[in-house]
Design an enzyme around this catalytic site. Sequence first.
Site, PDB file in Angstrom:
ATOM      1  N   HIS A  72       0.843  -1.199   0.000  1.00  0.00           N
ATOM      2  CA  HIS A  72       0.000   0.000   0.000  1.00  0.00           C
ATOM      3  C   HIS A  72       0.875   1.245   0.000  1.00  0.00           C
ATOM      4  CE1 HIS A  72      -4.139  -1.667   1.518  1.00  0.00           C
ATOM      5  NE2 HIS A  72      -3.678  -2.311   0.465  1.00  0.00           N
ATOM      6  N   TYR A 200      -9.154   5.296   7.661  1.00  0.00           N
ATOM      7  CA  TYR A 200      -9.305   5.628   9.080  1.00  0.00           C
ATOM      8  C   TYR A 200     -10.358   6.731   9.134  1.00  0.00           C
ATOM      9  CZ  TYR A 200      -4.942   3.167  10.241  1.00  0.00           C
ATOM     10  OH  TYR A 200      -3.970   2.205  10.428  1.00  0.00           O
ATOM     11  N   PRO A 292      -4.219   0.240  18.779  1.00  0.00           N
ATOM     12  CA  PRO A 292      -3.981  -0.232  17.397  1.00  0.00           C
ATOM     13  C   PRO A 292      -4.094   0.838  16.315  1.00  0.00           C
ATOM     14  CG  PRO A 292      -6.147  -0.879  18.164  1.00  0.00           C
ATOM     15  CD  PRO A 292      -5.447  -0.271  19.341  1.00  0.00           C
ATOM     16  N   LYS A 296       1.028  -0.295  15.136  1.00  0.00           N
ATOM     17  CA  LYS A 296       2.427  -0.384  15.560  1.00  0.00           C
ATOM     18  C   LYS A 296       2.744  -1.550  16.493  1.00  0.00           C
ATOM     19  CE  LYS A 296       3.900   3.031  13.224  1.00  0.00           C
ATOM     20  NZ  LYS A 296       4.461   2.606  11.926  1.00  0.00           N
ATOM     21  N   TYR A 384       4.082   6.338  10.021  1.00  0.00           N
ATOM     22  CA  TYR A 384       3.243   5.182   9.675  1.00  0.00           C
ATOM     23  C   TYR A 384       4.049   4.100   8.961  1.00  0.00           C
ATOM     24  CZ  TYR A 384      -1.079   2.687   8.619  1.00  0.00           C
ATOM     25  OH  TYR A 384      -2.080   1.733   8.569  1.00  0.00           O
TER      26      TYR A 384
END
Length: 389
Positions: A72, A200, A292, A296, A384
């Site tokens: 991704h 998200y 979550p 990580k 990220y």
Amino acid sequence: MRHQIVIIGGGPSGLLLAQLLLKQGIDAVVLERQTRAHVLGRIRAGVLEMGFVDQMREAGVADRMEREGLLHDGTILSYNDREVRIDFRKHAGRPVTIYGQTEVTRDLYEARDATGGTTYFEVADVTLHGMEGDTPYVTFRHDGQDKRIDCDFIAGCDGFHGVSRKSIPDSVRKDYERVYPFGWLGVLSETPPVNNELIYASSDRGFALCSMRNMNLSRYYVQCSAEDRVENWSDARFWEELRRRIPPDAAERIVTGPSIEKSIAPLRSFVTEPMRFGRLFLCGDAAHIVPPTGAKGLNSAASDVYYLFQGLKAFYADGETDGLDSYSQKALDRVWKVERFSWWMTSLLHRFPDQSAFDQKMQEAEIAFLSESEAAQEALARNYVGLPY
Ligand code: APR
Ligand code: PHB
């Protein structure tokens, strides 16, 4: 019995460490409290940093992950009617890999079968001894017998509820914790993912996440109260609530279906210091937990494994102890940055029961800044995809 290293815990961090050590000819035995099937039955996240992927390659366990994992190059954040795409490739020059933690753990067990290495399953009463001296040992019950293993070092990879962290005296250890006033209700469904990147989403009804395992297996989450129970959530109620929280176009096209797994996970940030006590070294969930939201958990376990493996490799290569002596500091330096990112993502994207109108405005302003500022998007992207080791 004698082994160079005793690894307590047969989860992903214990197994990855064991495989890396085995490739260096360093013999490590793994003690696991549950059965292998039980460990593989746990549904966990599935976003892998490049650093994790590199270590799986070094351990020789990357083939299936590279074949079946999805790369991704970005992710979507939505907040009410505002949407921003974080371009990982543009801002951090690397993708993340979508590949379930369960599959990672399965590959590591199969590699261990193929390359040897002793694993004891269903061990009980694991007790650590002599960590402060030069001759530590571990005692445990297995197959109804009391057993003892003498070793040079003990790696505590036994998760949050394990015995290793608790073996460090309170007088030496300091714990830091933040428990969030909500949980995540997760559903796994054999349906095509609603989007080719993770979404998200934050809405007035709370947080939601659209994730996946592969192109026919989707993973979705909605924020729920910390006291909530799975029984309160029929599949129909779950899908309806998810639709009300994600961007309208995604809500329009989402394919729903029966849940094949449904569970609620609490959200907590936790760190224990130090991560070393004499000949005992803590790795992963045994030393730290992240909510979550930043994906990580597994990745921060992998950076611990990286630092510990480098330290042990140098020690057995030429007796050099700098790596082991700086392990706790190095691991914690990165862990705290990962804790901060996970706390920031959680604070930004969830709705808190006691949230004031001012708090809400702060979230809105943060999202507005994020959608306008390349620098802010770069900061998110770099965290990220994974901070350097
Ligand atoms: N003796 C032996 N094994 C134990 C003991 C014990 N006393 N206590 C716990 N264990 C085992 C557990 O059964 C589990 O299989 O240790 C293992 C710890 O594995 P994880 O909890 O998966 O922790 P870790 O390997 O550090 O992986 C971290 O897991 O929870 C996720 O989000 C987290 O992704 C992160 C990853
Ligand atoms: C998941 O796929 O389960 C997942 C992905 C990203 C997260 C958390 C969980 O931040």
